[in-house]
Design a protein around this motif. Sequence first.
Motif, PDB file in Angstrom:
ATOM      1  N   TYR A 266      14.511 -28.165 105.535  1.00 26.98           N
ATOM      2  CA  TYR A 266      14.224 -26.739 105.440  1.00 26.98           C
ATOM      3  C   TYR A 266      13.992 -26.314 104.001  1.00 26.98           C
ATOM      4  N   ARG A 268      13.790 -22.242 102.101  1.00 27.10           N
ATOM      5  CA  ARG A 268      14.230 -20.884 102.400  1.00 27.10           C
ATOM      6  C   ARG A 268      13.276 -19.871 101.783  1.00 27.10           C
ATOM      7  N   ASN A 272      14.670 -16.112 105.884  1.00 30.60           N
ATOM      8  CA  ASN A 272      14.008 -16.988 106.849  1.00 30.60           C
ATOM      9  C   ASN A 272      14.094 -18.449 106.409  1.00 30.60           C
ATOM     10  N   LEU A 273      14.115 -19.326 107.393  1.00 32.49           N
ATOM     11  CA  LEU A 273      14.057 -20.758 107.144  1.00 32.49           C
ATOM     12  C   LEU A 273      12.676 -21.264 107.519  1.00 32.49           C
ATOM     13  N   GLY A 321      17.321 -18.165 111.463  1.00 30.69           N
ATOM     14  CA  GLY A 321      17.209 -18.293 110.019  1.00 30.69           C
ATOM     15  C   GLY A 321      18.552 -18.126 109.336  1.00 30.69           C
ATOM     16  N   ASP A 333      14.617 -15.519 110.711  1.00 32.92           N
ATOM     17  CA  ASP A 333      13.962 -16.358 111.716  1.00 32.92           C
ATOM     18  C   ASP A 333      13.685 -17.756 111.155  1.00 32.92           C
ATOM     19  N   LEU A 334      13.440 -18.668 112.071  1.00 30.43           N
ATOM     20  CA  LEU A 334      12.992 -20.013 111.730  1.00 30.43           C
ATOM     21  C   LEU A 334      11.487 -20.074 111.997  1.00 30.43           C
TER      22      LEU A 334
END
Length: 361
Positions: A266, A268, A272-273, A321, A333-334
């Motif tokens: 991931y 950042r 969010n991710l 996220g 969120d992701l």
Amino acid sequence: PSSPPPEDAAERLGLRGPAAFRERAAMGRDYYAILGVPRGASADDLRKAYRKAALKWHPDKNQDRKEEAESKFKDIAEAYDVLSDPEKRQIYDQFGEEGLKGGGPGAEGAGPGMGGGARGPGGFSYQFSGDPNDMFARFFKDSFQRSESFGESPFGGFGGLFGGFANAAGGGMPGGFGGEGRVRPAVFELHCSLEELYSGATRKMKVTRSSVTLKRSPETVLEINIKPGWKAGTKVTFPGEGDEIGSTGAAQDVIFVIREKRHPLYTREGSNLLHHRKVPLVDALCGFKFDLDHLESGLTLRIAVTDIVTPTYTKVIRGKGMPSSKDPSSRGDLVVTFDIVYPQAVSPEAKEQLKGILPRY
């Protein structure tokens, strides 16, 4: 090249005077309102506003009102396309949407190649023809690439003390008197994993400090309680825990600055991710599932992709996220972006089969 100032653009487009400015600027949609920014918003403000609005109205997150979301998602993309371009923004600020697109007062007749549409002031004509999904994917792919710089130190000479022990070599911590007699703090970086910044953690740092007149231990342990959602740049200050300055009885503050370690899965972007994934062409066409280890301990996400994956396709998983440091129950969120891996070779027999299966449109 930089955009000309408003008065130059007005002269270039054959329009002068504040009354004409107000008439044209008031026409059509308000792109600033669509993004939720003031008219003087900076480029960074626009990026942040686009990211927030596009994620809020991404169709993946609004399955129960997809038609409305798709319309708003396109409006957001168009607003960002105009306002992030200095020339388009300047013309929009002066003549509004209709002037930008050639439909407002002062529009000239259609010229060759315009397909019958009107031209705006000075012959300028704009139509948003981009794909909002393409803009969204490129935005987050760019963010993913920028995030590869995580871990770089803005404090060059102050780094390198971590792993649990801070030692002042050759007479103590960096610091001394600043301007107007103020004592400069000792500033160090604290590199944290995304898991620590997601769930929170406690780090204990052993500090060695010098004293002349102060009666205190030459060593102390400073405990840092990392809160879920903290971002890179967050500062934690321990007043008076550094070296004594000369024999003044005054000691430096010790400041730890949070930095994010690079993560294998991931990056950042705010709350969010971002996750970037390569998929073979067959999966991109036929659909697939994949498992993704989350930052939350013990959690593995099973993500199903049933759509055809194009180079501009994105998958948004709501609420997966980073937490907000102000409200840990609120999460970003992701966002998953994809690269398609094409086969190195295809047999003649397979090519003939594909010709009979795949549409040509």
